[in-house]
Design an enzyme around this catalytic site. Structure first.
Site, PDB file in Angstrom:
ATOM      1  N   HIS A  67       0.833  -1.202   0.000  1.00  0.00           N
ATOM      2  CA  HIS A  67       0.000   0.000   0.000  1.00  0.00           C
ATOM      3  C   HIS A  67       0.870   1.255   0.000  1.00  0.00           C
ATOM      4  O   HIS A  67       0.468   2.300  -0.474  1.00  0.00           O
ATOM      5  CB  HIS A  67      -0.891   0.032   1.245  1.00  0.00           C
ATOM      6  CG  HIS A  67      -2.121  -0.817   1.115  1.00  0.00           C
ATOM      7  ND1 HIS A  67      -2.065  -2.172   0.896  1.00  0.00           N
ATOM      8  CD2 HIS A  67      -3.438  -0.497   1.152  1.00  0.00           C
ATOM      9  CE1 HIS A  67      -3.293  -2.645   0.813  1.00  0.00           C
ATOM     10  NE2 HIS A  67      -4.156  -1.655   0.955  1.00  0.00           N
ATOM     11  N   SER A  68       2.067   1.119   0.564  1.00  0.00           N
ATOM     12  CA  SER A  68       2.950   2.278   0.671  1.00  0.00           C
ATOM     13  C   SER A  68       4.024   2.233  -0.418  1.00  0.00           C
ATOM     14  O   SER A  68       4.779   1.265  -0.516  1.00  0.00           O
ATOM     15  CB  SER A  68       3.625   2.283   2.048  1.00  0.00           C
ATOM     16  OG  SER A  68       4.802   3.043   2.005  1.00  0.00           O
TER      17      SER A  68
END
Lengths: 211, 131
Positions: free
Chosen positions: B9-10
């Site tokens: 997600h990052s």
């Protein structure tokens, strides 16, 4: 019949609705998720608005597929692949049509629901968007096959989605980040079911009046 | 040699895990980061993952390491966007992201096949780090 312009109006209105409900959806997502659903849906649909002028003259299927592809690459959370699949499957189901009958709508939303279930592997009562979309599609089909007007059928679909959304409150989450919370997910309305209800509510408000 | 795609997600996590894997394999393995909705936004993006799959692809296959949640659905969508003959050469790994990527990079760099690399990466979930 629902014209292509009416479909475009639905999508544009949805962008407004998700923008207005950005805070609300995010608040619903904060006790049981990662507090980003409203922000994500808003970001995705704002991108959709940017893309729409480029596909406005295409058929309804192509327009919906473009909406889906845009959501897939811009929403970010689980809503990306799920709503992306929803719109892509909806677009594939009605293909090159330039206007939609009530029966087309049933076909379109059923295909969209099937896609969401296939993608997310959620079942009814897992506390997800499936809990709002399933009763909405069933109500729509029932109303259309019993000869109700389009407006009446869409009104029933929206009401069924709302009921399904509210029914997620006492449910134990079985999917997504909320499922990590176990029992603590009980007592909260599912944000995905809420954004799905808004989708059907907006369909009724956009298409119901003129039909 | 297989390729590796890192989905998080990052964007920073994906890039960071790629750096760790690159260091272990001394860049002998193609490792591609596909983190975030874009470089600034937390989330996953099927199109971004699709492009990473293409970049990492060879006929030996691609192993995809993921963090959690929508990463799985976005990666599945990305695989479905590939031509059919390439789809079955991409494997989503159950391995833990950081440890799995490091093990996978080492295993891939010595020429092991996709199934073997994935098995080793998944075994990293039981690796002890405290004495």
């Amino acid at each position: 019949m629902i014209s292509k312009d009416a479909v475009l109006a639905w999508i544009r209105t949805l962008a407004d609705v998700y923008h207005e409900n950005r805070q609300y959806l995010t608040e619903l997502d904060s006790p049981i998720g990662d507090a980003d659903h409203g922000i994500n849906m808003d970001r995705g649909f704002q991108k959709v608005l940017e893309k729409l002028p480029g596909v406005e003259d295409k058929d309804i299927g192509s327009i919906l597929k473009t909406v889906g592809m845009t959501l897939v690459s811009t929403v970010g959370g689980a809503g990306g692949p799920l709503y992306g699949t929803f719109f892509m499957r909806a677009g594939m189901a009605i293909d090159a049509k330039e206007e939609l009958s009530a029966e087309d709508l049933v076909t379109m939303f059923q295909a969209a629901l099937d896609g969401v279930i296939q993608r997310g592997k959620a079942e009814l009562n897992d506390k997800t968007m499936v809990d709002a979309i399933t009763p909405a599609v069933e109500a729509l089909r029932e109303a259309v096959s019993s000869g109700a007007s389009l407006s009446e059928a869409l009104s029933k679909a929206a009401a069924a989605a709302e009921e399904g959304m509210k029914a997620t409150i006492p449910m134990l989450a079985k999917k997504g980040r909320a499922s990590y919370l176990g029992e603590r997910s009980i007592g909260h309305q599912d944000p995905g079911a809420t954004s799905s209800y808004l989708l059907f509510k907006t369909a009724y408000e956009t298409w119901g009046q003129a039909n | 040699m297989i390729g590796i795609v890192i989905v998080s997600h990052s964007p920073k996590v994906a890039e960071g895990v790629k750096d760790l894997a690159d260091q272990m394999s001394q860049k002998r393995v193609k490792v591609v980061a596909a983190g975030g909705v874009d470089d600034q936004t937390i989330g996953t993006n099927a199109e971004r993952i699709y492009n990473a799959l293409l970049e990492a692809y060879s006929d030996d296959g691609v192993l995809v390491l993921l963090d959690l949640g929508s990463a799985v659905m976005s990666a599945q969508m990305a695989i479905e966007m590939l031509p059919e003959d390439k789809q079955n050469k991409v494997v989503l790994s159950e391995a833990p992201l950081v440890e799995g990527a490091i093990v996978a990079a080492v295993e891939a760099s010595i020429g092991n096949d996709l199934a073997k690399v994935n098995a080793a990466a998944e075994a990293a979930s039981t690796m002890r780090k405290l004495p």
